[in-house]
Design an enzyme around this catalytic site. Structure first.
Site, PDB file in Angstrom:
ATOM      1  N   PRO A  28       0.812  -1.362   0.109  1.00  0.00           N
ATOM      2  CA  PRO A  28       0.114   0.000  -0.020  1.00  0.00           C
ATOM      3  C   PRO A  28       0.784   1.326  -0.025  1.00  0.00           C
ATOM      4  O   PRO A  28       1.760   1.385   0.777  1.00  0.00           O
ATOM      5  CB  PRO A  28      -0.804  -0.194   1.476  1.00  0.00           C
ATOM      6  CG  PRO A  28      -0.966  -1.534   1.615  1.00  0.00           C
ATOM      7  CD  PRO A  28       0.364  -2.072   1.150  1.00  0.00           C
ATOM      8  N   LYS A  78       4.030   5.855   4.570  1.00  0.00           N
ATOM      9  CA  LYS A  78       3.311   4.567   4.661  1.00  0.00           C
ATOM     10  C   LYS A  78       3.406   4.201   6.016  1.00  0.00           C
ATOM     11  O   LYS A  78       2.948   2.841   6.476  1.00  0.00           O
ATOM     12  CB  LYS A  78       3.991   3.456   3.992  1.00  0.00           C
ATOM     13  CG  LYS A  78       4.448   3.785   2.401  1.00  0.00           C
ATOM     14  CD  LYS A  78       5.112   2.851   1.762  1.00  0.00           C
ATOM     15  CE  LYS A  78       5.414   3.157   0.095  1.00  0.00           C
ATOM     16  NZ  LYS A  78       6.148   2.131  -0.680  1.00  0.00           N
ATOM     17  N   ARG A  98      13.558   9.615  10.266  1.00  0.00           N
ATOM     18  CA  ARG A  98      14.125   9.028   9.275  1.00  0.00           C
ATOM     19  C   ARG A  98      13.311   9.203   7.936  1.00  0.00           C
ATOM     20  O   ARG A  98      13.963   8.667   6.989  1.00  0.00           O
ATOM     21  CB  ARG A  98      14.352   7.458   9.674  1.00  0.00           C
ATOM     22  CG  ARG A  98      15.222   7.624  10.929  1.00  0.00           C
ATOM     23  CD  ARG A  98      15.514   5.947  11.128  1.00  0.00           C
ATOM     24  NE  ARG A  98      14.481   4.976  11.229  1.00  0.00           N
ATOM     25  CZ  ARG A  98      13.789   4.900  12.662  1.00  0.00           C
ATOM     26  NH1 ARG A  98      14.366   5.313  13.573  1.00  0.00           N
ATOM     27  NH2 ARG A  98      12.842   3.825  12.738  1.00  0.00           N
ATOM     28  N   ASN A 149       5.804   1.908  -6.207  1.00  0.00           N
ATOM     29  CA  ASN A 149       6.130   1.575  -7.455  1.00  0.00           C
ATOM     30  C   ASN A 149       4.955   2.480  -8.659  1.00  0.00           C
ATOM     31  O   ASN A 149       5.485   2.975  -9.569  1.00  0.00           O
ATOM     32  CB  ASN A 149       6.057   0.089  -7.915  1.00  0.00           C
ATOM     33  CG  ASN A 149       7.314  -0.559  -7.883  1.00  0.00           C
ATOM     34  OD1 ASN A 149       8.495  -0.028  -7.717  1.00  0.00           O
ATOM     35  ND2 ASN A 149       7.549  -1.858  -8.172  1.00  0.00           N
TER      36      ASN A 149
END
Length: 278
Positions: free
Chosen positions: A2, A52, A121, A162
């Site tokens: 996802p 994410k 990060r 992607n």
């Protein structure tokens, strides 16, 4: 996996259904029993997303961090809840809905310092109001890495996967292997704006459809979808099929172990030009 729009949409849904009220939290699978016990019965103060990563805030130093990874799902359903099916890592039960988390890459309890360290990060998230594109621009200006690699680096831009990587490079007419530092300010601004717009649209729709209106004139894919062309993306997983704009077969290669798709003709240059001019 996802992408960021999915996690932001999930955060918005959980804020609406669970935030501001006590929730019951359990770990039917047993792998999050200690963390679930620490927040069970507490008020869920808020839910946030960065790239994410999903964060559920239950008070100071009490934050549940979830990363769905490749296979994770966080399904939300109306009550009454049914017995857990499969490996449910965490179940949240509110007044009207419940949510089951299955197969995440991470489900852990963090304190505020842990959350701050994790977010430090991560790169800038185009879906967040506090995103600073100038920080991304600076990273691009200092990097010899190709755009195809840097766009997938979560420490540079958080939430891009992607699909959005391939589609924004096509929509902005950029050769995926262009070194990031070769982009001028206007080209970078166009890339950031297009990526932000696609992520916002994906978050709103709950799915990825990147075809622009000028090319959305094909036959309906299904009666329920309305007037959309048979493909809802330009290049992603369309290897060997004709480009929807110029007809050139879509190319494919692996870049740092991730599949990349692009049109060799429409993306032959390193400057942005409108799709309508191709």
């Amino acid at each position: 996996m996802p992408e960021g729009h999915t996690v932001h949409r999930l955060a918005r849904l959980q804020r609406r259904r669970f935030a501001g009220r006590p929730v019951a939290v359990s770990s039917p699978q047993g792998r999050f029993t200690t963390g679930a016990g620490a927040v069970d019965g507490r008020v869920l103060d808020g839910v946030d997303a960065h790239g994410k990563h999903l964060f559920q805030y239950f008070g100071p130093d009490t934050v549940v961090h979830v990363h769905l990874g490749l296979w994770g799902r966080f399904g939300n359903r109306r009550r009454p809840e049914t017995p857990p099916r499969g490996q449910v890592r965490m179940r949240i039960v509110g007044d009207s809905h419940y949510a089951d988390l299955r197969g995440p890459a991470a489900c852990e309890l963090l304190d505020d310092a842990g959350v701050a360290a994790l977010r430090a990060r991560l790169g800038e998230d185009p879906l967040r109001a506090d995103a600073d594109p100038e920080r991304v621009r600076d990273r691009f200006a200092r990097s010899r890495a190709p755009l195809a690699a840097l766009l997938m680096d979560q420490s540079v831009i958080a939430g891009v996967g992607n699909v959005f990587r391939a589609e924004t490079l096509f929509r902005t007419g950029l050769d995926p292997m262009t070194p990031a530092r070769e982009l001028d300010d206007d080209t970078f601004a166009a890339l950031w704006a297009d990526l932000s717009a696609m992520l916002r649209d994906g978050e709103r729709r709950g799915r990825i459809e990147t075809i622009l209106p000028a090319h959305d004139d094909g036959p309906p894919e299904t009666p329920a979808r309305g007037p959309v062309c048979a493909s809802v993306v330009y290049t992603y997983r369309r290897t060997g099929r004709p480009c929807l704009v110029c007809g050139t077969p879509i190319a494919h290669r692996a870049v740092r172990a991730r599949n990349l798709f692009w049109c060799p003709r429409c993306q032959a240059g390193s400057t942005v030009y409108p799709l309508g001019d191709r």
